[in-house]
Write an enzyme that holds these catalytic residues in place. Structure first.
Site, PDB file in Angstrom:
ATOM      1  N   TYR A 291      80.200  68.503  -0.418  1.00 54.11           N
ATOM      2  CA  TYR A 291      79.506  68.474   0.882  1.00 54.11           C
ATOM      3  C   TYR A 291      80.240  67.509   1.798  1.00 54.11           C
ATOM      4  CZ  TYR A 291      75.908  67.388   4.385  1.00 54.11           C
ATOM      5  OH  TYR A 291      75.230  67.201   5.552  1.00 54.11           O
TER       6      TYR A 291
ATOM      7  N   GLU B 288      79.140  70.509   9.788  1.00 52.14           N
ATOM      8  CA  GLU B 288      78.836  70.418   8.356  1.00 52.14           C
ATOM      9  C   GLU B 288      79.539  71.528   7.593  1.00 52.14           C
ATOM     10  OE1 GLU B 288      74.635  69.717   6.557  1.00 52.14           O
ATOM     11  OE2 GLU B 288      74.971  71.891   6.447  1.00 52.14           O
TER      12      GLU B 288
END
Length: 389
Positions: A109, A197
């Site tokens: 992530y 993101e």
């Protein structure tokens, strides 16, 4: 403003980020065509909505042949997908994304956003990719790595390499992964984003780095610099009332309560919602009509909040500065004639021309409940909502 995954990946690709090949599709036929263009299986069929958690909600399917592509496309298109981020009402799937399959070995992530408490951008990363970052923070907070970004210098290559090392990437890929982080920072800055993101960023079994999912939120105040991004807006992903509010240049966000608020100024609007909560009620919306609103805008604002079937009472809380109290009163009277309010309305006004505004409302013949203070107004609105409900 949010965009879909396939749009975010188009933007990422312009900056050289390694995104898989894929095509958006709005019909089953287009989905089959897209799979044929990719030329090999498996392919991934992804519902496109402005929310996370699609996989767990059945919005991401792995197809091994054209029949499965056709089947999954038919199942997803036109469906309302409910995830933990959409709420129980869900979001409509009006498009899907057909993407080449990826041989996943490990998921990571990474995101860049603003830390308001520090007045700096931060880059967040975790070796627990593929999960929502909130879940990681709750169950394994030490797995989240954060690095502050100096606003005058930007993300430095040594910082990017340091994060890649901490994430445990193989040493031969450290510079490549650091390059992904630096390019992601470029996207954030040059596209006026408020958040970027990648979840997950994937290390494949072949040793490649792939951006498997992408999310970008843009600063609405900077969209005038990006007409190409403005064209990406999908109104089907917003509530009908919020779309109307944008057309009228009103700042409106629908909430889950039953007491509608009409306020001028974002700070006063937040304080008004807090006061309603303190009085035991739940606000139905955030609505800032702004300091320069005219009677027509106030009338439009009135129509929007009255269009919400959950609303049981309205609390109008205005401090007359640029927006004079008599102008507010004119707008309320105009809107009431057009809409015929079906719920009680509490009005608290202070500031410029307040006595004139009160006089206009008193002589209008409308059934309005006056309040001298914000606390008194909130208490009356909460009590009236209970009686109406």
């Amino acid at each position: 403003m949010k965009v879909h995954e396939h749009q975010a990946k188009e933007i990422f690709a312009k900056y050289g980020l390694p995104v898989p090949k894929g095509y958006p599709a709005f019909t089953v036929e287009e989905a089959v065509e897209a799979a044929q263009q990719l030329g090999k299986f498996p392919v991934v069929v992804k519902a496109q909505i402005h929310a996370g958690g699609r996989g767990k909600a059945g919005g991401v399917k792995l197809a091994n042949n054209l029949d499965e592509v056709q089947k999954y496309a038919a199942e997803l298109l036109g469906k309302t997908l409910v995830t933990f981020q959409t709420g129980p009402e869900g979001l409509p799937v009006s498009r899907i994304y057909i993407e080449e399959g990826t041989n996943i070995d490990k998921e990571y992530y990474v995101a860049i956003t603003l830390d308001r408490s520090k007045s700096k951008l931060i880059i967040m990363a975790s070796s627990e990719g593929g999960m929502e970052i909130e879940e990681v923070a709750a169950t394994n907070p030490e797995a989240i790595i954060t690095e502050e970004i100096d606003p005058f210098i930007g993300l430095r290559p040594f910082q990017a390499r340091n994060i890649a090392l901490k994430l445990g990437f193989p040493k031969n890929l450290i510079n490549k992964v650091a390059g992904v982080f630096l390019k992601l920072y470029d996207v954030y800055m040059k596209e006026d984003a408020s958040m970027v993101e990648i979840n997950p960023l994937v290390l494949t079994k072949e040793g490649n780095i792939v951006v498997l999912d992408a999310k970008v939120d843009f600063d609405d105040n900077a969209l005038f610099r990006h007409p190409d991004i403005m064209e990406m807006e999908d109104p089907t992903q917003e509530s009908e009332l919020e779309v109307k509010a944008k057309q009228y240049n009103l700042n409106y966000i629908k909430l889950d309560g039953n007491i509608a608020c009409m306020v001028n100024g974002a700070g006063l609007a937040m304080a008004t919602m807090d006061t309603i909560k303190l009085a035991g009620g739940e606000p139905a919306n955030f609505l800032d009509v702004g300091g320069s609103a005219n009677a027509e805008q106030i009338a439009n604002a009135f129509k929007i909040i009255l269009s919400d079937p959950n609303v049981k009472a309205i609390f109008i809380n205005i401090f007359g500065g640029i927006l004079r109290c008599d102008r507010l009163a004119e707008g309320i009277i105009q809107a009431s004639k057009e809409v015929n309010p079906h719920v009680p309305i509490v009005v608290r006004m202070e500031g410029t021309n307040v006595e004139l505004g009160k006089k206009m409302l008193a002589e209008s013949g409308l059934d309005l409940i006056p309040a001298d203070t914000m606390w008194e107004g909130a208490q009356k609105a909460v009590e009236l909502a209970k009686q109406t409900g």
